[in-house]
Every structure is written in structure tokens, then in C-alpha cells.
Design an enzyme around this catalytic site. Structure first.
Site, PDB file in Angstrom:
ATOM      1  N   ASP A  70      26.989  -5.126  -3.598  1.00  0.00           N
ATOM      2  CA  ASP A  70      27.763  -5.840  -2.575  1.00  0.00           C
ATOM      3  C   ASP A  70      26.885  -6.905  -1.913  1.00  0.00           C
ATOM      4  O   ASP A  70      27.326  -8.030  -1.657  1.00  0.00           O
ATOM      5  CB  ASP A  70      28.270  -4.845  -1.531  1.00  0.00           C
ATOM      6  CG  ASP A  70      28.958  -3.667  -2.197  1.00  0.00           C
ATOM      7  OD1 ASP A  70      29.971  -3.890  -2.863  1.00  0.00           O
ATOM      8  OD2 ASP A  70      28.454  -2.529  -2.091  1.00  0.00           O
ATOM      9  N   HIS A  72      30.316   1.658   0.671  1.00  0.00           N
ATOM     10  CA  HIS A  72      30.547   0.888  -0.560  1.00  0.00           C
ATOM     11  C   HIS A  72      32.018   1.070  -0.933  1.00  0.00           C
ATOM     12  O   HIS A  72      32.373   1.923  -1.748  1.00  0.00           O
ATOM     13  CB  HIS A  72      29.644   1.368  -1.695  1.00  0.00           C
ATOM     14  CG  HIS A  72      30.069   0.787  -3.025  1.00  0.00           C
ATOM     15  ND1 HIS A  72      29.928  -0.541  -3.332  1.00  0.00           N
ATOM     16  CD2 HIS A  72      30.680   1.349  -4.093  1.00  0.00           C
ATOM     17  CE1 HIS A  72      30.423  -0.765  -4.531  1.00  0.00           C
ATOM     18  NE2 HIS A  72      30.894   0.358  -5.017  1.00  0.00           N
TER      19      HIS A  72
HETATM   20  P1  NAI Z   1      31.259   5.451 -17.277  1.00  0.00           P
HETATM   21  O1  NAI Z   1      32.521   6.240 -17.183  1.00  0.00           O
HETATM   22  O2  NAI Z   1      31.067   4.456 -18.355  1.00  0.00           O
HETATM   23  O3  NAI Z   1      30.013   6.435 -17.333  1.00  0.00           O
HETATM   24  C1  NAI Z   1      29.902   7.559 -16.530  1.00  0.00           C
HETATM   25  C2  NAI Z   1      29.190   8.624 -17.346  1.00  0.00           C
HETATM   26  O4  NAI Z   1      28.926   9.730 -16.492  1.00  0.00           O
HETATM   27  C3  NAI Z   1      30.000   9.153 -18.525  1.00  0.00           C
HETATM   28  O5  NAI Z   1      29.225   9.018 -19.710  1.00  0.00           O
HETATM   29  C4  NAI Z   1      30.242  10.608 -18.165  1.00  0.00           C
HETATM   30  O6  NAI Z   1      30.224  11.460 -19.292  1.00  0.00           O
HETATM   31  C5  NAI Z   1      29.071  10.889 -17.243  1.00  0.00           C
HETATM   32  N1  NAI Z   1      29.259  12.020 -16.330  1.00  0.00           N
HETATM   33  C6  NAI Z   1      30.397  12.423 -15.717  1.00  0.00           C
HETATM   34  N2  NAI Z   1      30.174  13.537 -15.015  1.00  0.00           N
HETATM   35  C7  NAI Z   1      28.864  13.826 -15.149  1.00  0.00           C
HETATM   36  C8  NAI Z   1      28.053  14.880 -14.679  1.00  0.00           C
HETATM   37  N3  NAI Z   1      28.544  15.848 -13.908  1.00  0.00           N
HETATM   38  N4  NAI Z   1      26.744  14.872 -15.020  1.00  0.00           N
HETATM   39  C9  NAI Z   1      26.243  13.915 -15.810  1.00  0.00           C
HETATM   40  N5  NAI Z   1      26.972  12.911 -16.317  1.00  0.00           N
HETATM   41  C10 NAI Z   1      28.279  12.864 -15.995  1.00  0.00           C
HETATM   42  O7  NAI Z   1      31.098   4.759 -15.834  1.00  0.00           O
HETATM   43  P2  NAI Z   1      30.128   3.579 -15.380  1.00  0.00           P
HETATM   44  O8  NAI Z   1      30.810   2.282 -15.574  1.00  0.00           O
HETATM   45  O9  NAI Z   1      28.783   3.779 -15.975  1.00  0.00           O
HETATM   46  O10 NAI Z   1      30.107   3.843 -13.794  1.00  0.00           O
HETATM   47  C11 NAI Z   1      29.507   5.009 -13.264  1.00  0.00           C
HETATM   48  C12 NAI Z   1      29.845   5.162 -11.793  1.00  0.00           C
HETATM   49  O11 NAI Z   1      29.287   4.089 -11.037  1.00  0.00           O
HETATM   50  C13 NAI Z   1      31.338   5.157 -11.476  1.00  0.00           C
HETATM   51  O12 NAI Z   1      31.571   6.196 -10.513  1.00  0.00           O
HETATM   52  C14 NAI Z   1      31.564   3.822 -10.844  1.00  0.00           C
HETATM   53  O13 NAI Z   1      32.656   3.845  -9.952  1.00  0.00           O
HETATM   54  C15 NAI Z   1      30.267   3.641 -10.108  1.00  0.00           C
HETATM   55  N6  NAI Z   1      29.940   2.272  -9.708  1.00  0.00           N
HETATM   56  C16 NAI Z   1      29.299   2.088  -8.499  1.00  0.00           C
HETATM   57  C17 NAI Z   1      28.947   0.845  -8.062  1.00  0.00           C
HETATM   58  C18 NAI Z   1      28.266   0.659  -6.739  1.00  0.00           C
HETATM   59  O14 NAI Z   1      28.072  -0.511  -6.347  1.00  0.00           O
HETATM   60  N7  NAI Z   1      27.849   1.683  -5.997  1.00  0.00           N
HETATM   61  C19 NAI Z   1      29.237  -0.353  -8.875  1.00  0.00           C
HETATM   62  C20 NAI Z   1      29.858  -0.074 -10.143  1.00  0.00           C
HETATM   63  C21 NAI Z   1      30.198   1.204 -10.524  1.00  0.00           C
END
Ligand code: NAI
Length: 326
Positions: A159, A187
């Protein structure tokens, strides 16, 4: 060469990690003289995909990559970890209410908080990226009673970076001219990007833009940028989120630039009247591996209202999972 440090990353087979892990292994997070051991956590069904990611990491022949651990056991992933990036989270499924999402993530982040408490280095630095990031960080922190709560942070650096670029583009300058940006609060779409302290080439940013643009365009665009990316790309921001995670940890570990600060979701000590114990994004200066909230900034009524609204949302998120907090 320094001794390797252990960096745990959860959600290691996901989109963000596909950019993040390679940059950590290249030395962009902790410096180009710091070897790392990556300790990668995934859920069991994703271990196959994780193996593929580990194969690609091997194939990069990174000189700084001193080892890779792949596991579905948080106790293994956080063993002696010096840094943890909690990226994996439960996304919102069809028909899932906000409360269900909070609870599903509370289950994940309480287990991981306990595993950090029981296994990690006592000096671990934790960054929560997985959403709802601030409240997930709060849940992990509450489940790690032996670790200083200051060591749990949530990511608002994306952000912060978005806010800097939007301001630079509006003022016809570059990112190098923009300093002292602040994101206050959660966030989420209630976050408050504050231009009252930001400067562009040393001039106060708020005096360079008109109030109608600030309120009607700038603030909502920064708040809604994540949704705009999803609409354009058909997938959520991943490379820019990974970039922000690298920047957050790098600032924390190696320090912020003189005369500047960054935004970090940190454990509130009550600064600026925000409820103690919330993980709230503040302007922070980092030095010697530690962060401090920038003190003494003047807050006008416009800012106060917005800082309170995003605080209120965080308090509601905390209350929604309070029955799950120790
Ligand atoms: P993604 O869905 O591609 O990857 C998430 C991974 O986490 C998946 O491979 C899944 O199997 C794994 N996972 C789920 N539960 C788990 C657990 N208990 N232990 C270990 N691994 C687990 O999602 P992406 O695009 O990588 O995003 C990840 C997170 O980051 C989302 O929650 C998204 O909303 C968040 N995010 C936060 C931002 C921020 O600025 N704070 C910005 C962009 C995304």
C-alpha cells in the site's frame, strides 16, 4: 561468508512465493553477503507443486542458497527460524462470510503462532502477508506468548509503495523524490494513505495537490488498487506483493534510509491514541534490526477520523475472533 540464517516461508507453492523465494535466495532481502536456508511450508496437497519450486530454486544455482527444507509440518518449518514470512492463507471461498474467513484463518495462524513460539529463534522477525494480514498477525502473536509481540508485523508496504507511485505520477516526479509516506491502519479498503507528512522534493505533498483529488481520487485509488489489479490481470497482485515483502523485511533487518520512514503493521503501544495491542500500520523508522513508530506527527481532524475508522475495523476483526484467542 556469514553463517546462513533460516527463513521460513508459508504458502511456498503459491503465486507470491513464486516471485518471493527467488528474490530471497538472490540476496535481495537480507543482503548479498547473507546466505539463507529456506524452510518452506505448504499444505499436504501442495507438496508436489512445492517440490517443483524447490527444483527451480536448485536450478538457479544461487550462491547464497545454503539449503531448502520442504514440509507440511509447521514445527519443522519454523525450527530455529530467524525470519518468517507467513504468506499462505485461506482465500475467501464462494458464499463465505467475512466472519467465516476470519475464523478459517484464525485456525491457521494460531497453529503457526504456537509453532513459532515452540520452535523458532527467540529473536525471530515475523511478517504476515496472508490476508486479513493485520488480524492474522494478531492471532499468531497471541499464540506465541514467549516471543516479544514487537516481533510480529503485518504487511502494508505494498500500500505504501502504491501510494508513493500514485503521488509521484500526479506531481510529475519520480519515486526518488517522494519521502515520508504513511499508511495508517488496516491492510484493507479502510487504510488511510496520509499526505500531510509526505514530501515531494522536500515540499509537503498535501500542499501540492487539491483536496478534492486527494479525497475523491487518491485515497480510494490507493485503497482499491488490489481490486483494480485483479480486474485487469485476472489474478491478484503477486510480484508486487513479493516485492513489498522483500522491502519490508529488508528495511527491518538492514534499516531505513536517513530522513525517511516506511509503513509497517506493528504492535500498537497506544501511539496516536490507537488501542494498544492491535496490529496497526504506522510510520516506522528501522535501525539495528528494530523498528520505532515515528512520534510527534500532527494529526488534524480529517486524518483523525480516517485513522479511527480503520482502527474500528481492526477492533471488529479482533472481536470476531476473540473466542479463539488465548
Ligand atoms: P495463492 O493462493 O497463490 O498461494 C497461497 C498458498 O498458500 C497456496 O499454495 C496454499 O496451498 C498455501 N496455504 C494455504 N494454507 C496454508 C497453510 N495452512 N500452511 C501453509 N501453506 C498454506 O495466494 P497468493 O497470491 O500467493 O497470496 C497469498 C496471500 O497473500 C493471500 O491471502 C493474499 O490475499 C495475500 N496478499 C496480501 C497482500 C498484502 O499487501 N498484505 C498483497 C497481496 C496478497
Amino acid at each position: 561468508m556469514k553463517a546462513p540464517v533460516r527463513v521460513a516461508v508459508t504458502g511456498a507453492a503459491g503465486q507470491i512465493s513464486y516471485s518471493l523465494l527467488f528474490r530471497i535466495a538472490a540476496g535481495q532481502m537480507l543482503g548479498e553477503d547473507q546466505p539463507v536456508i529456506l524452510q518452506l511450508l505448504e499444505i499436504t496437497p501442495a507438496l508436489g507443486a512445492l517440490e517443483g519450486v524447490a527444483m527451480e530454486l536448485d536450478d538457479c544455482a544461487f550462491p547464497l542458497l545454503a539449503g531448502i527444507v520442504q514440509t507440511d509440518d509447521p514445527n519443522v518449518a519454523f525450527k530455529d527460524a530467524d525470519y518468517a514470512l507467513l504468506v499462505g492463507a485461506r482465500p475467501r471461498g464462494p458464499g463465505m462470510e467475512r466472519k467465516d474467513l476470519l475464523e478459517a484463518n484464525a485456525a491457521i495462524f494460531s497453529v503457526q503462532g504456537k509453532a513459532i513460539n515452540d520452535n523458532a529463534s527467540p529473536d525471530i522477525k515475523v511478517l504476515v502477508v496472508g490476508n486479513p494480514a493485520n488480524t492474522n498477525a494478531l492471532i499468531a502473536q497471541r499464540n506465541a506468548p514467549n516471543i516479544n509481540p514487537r516481533q510480529f508485523t503485518a504487511m502494508t508496504r505494498l500500500d505504501h509503495n502504491r501510494a508513493m507511485t500514485q503521488l509521484a505520477q500526479k506531481t510529475g516526479t519520480t519515486i526518488n523524490d517522494v519521502k515520508k509516506m504513511t499508511i495508517w491502519g488496516n491492510h484493507s479498503s479502510t487504510q488511510y494513505p496520509d499526505l500531510h507528512h509526505a514530501t515531494v522534493n522536500g515540499k509537503t505533498a498535501i500542499d501540492m495537490v487539491d483536496q478534492a483529488w486527494y479525497e475523491g481520487t487518491y485515497i480510494p485509488e490507493v485503497q482499491q488498487r488490489g481490486a483494480a489489479i485483479i480486474k485487469a490481470r485476472g489474478a491478484s497482485s503477486a510480484a508486487s506483493a513479493a516485492n513489498a515483502a522483500i522491502a519490508h523485511m529488508r528495511s527491518w533487518a538492514l534499516g531505513t534510509a536517513e530522513g525517511d520512514w516506511v509503513s509497517m503493521g506493528v504492535y500498537s503501544d497506544g501511539s496516536y491514541g490507537i488501542a494498544e495491542g492491535l496490529i496497526y500500520s504506522y510510520p516506522c523508522v528501522c535501525k539495528n534490526g528494530d523498528w520505532e513508530i515515528v512520534q510527534g506527527l500532527e494529526v488534524n481532524d480529517f486524518s483523525r477520523d480516517r485513522m479511527a475508522a480503520t482502527e474500528q475495523e481492526l477492533a471488529e476483526e479482533r472481536d470476531a475472533v476473540s473466542h479463539l484467542l488465548p
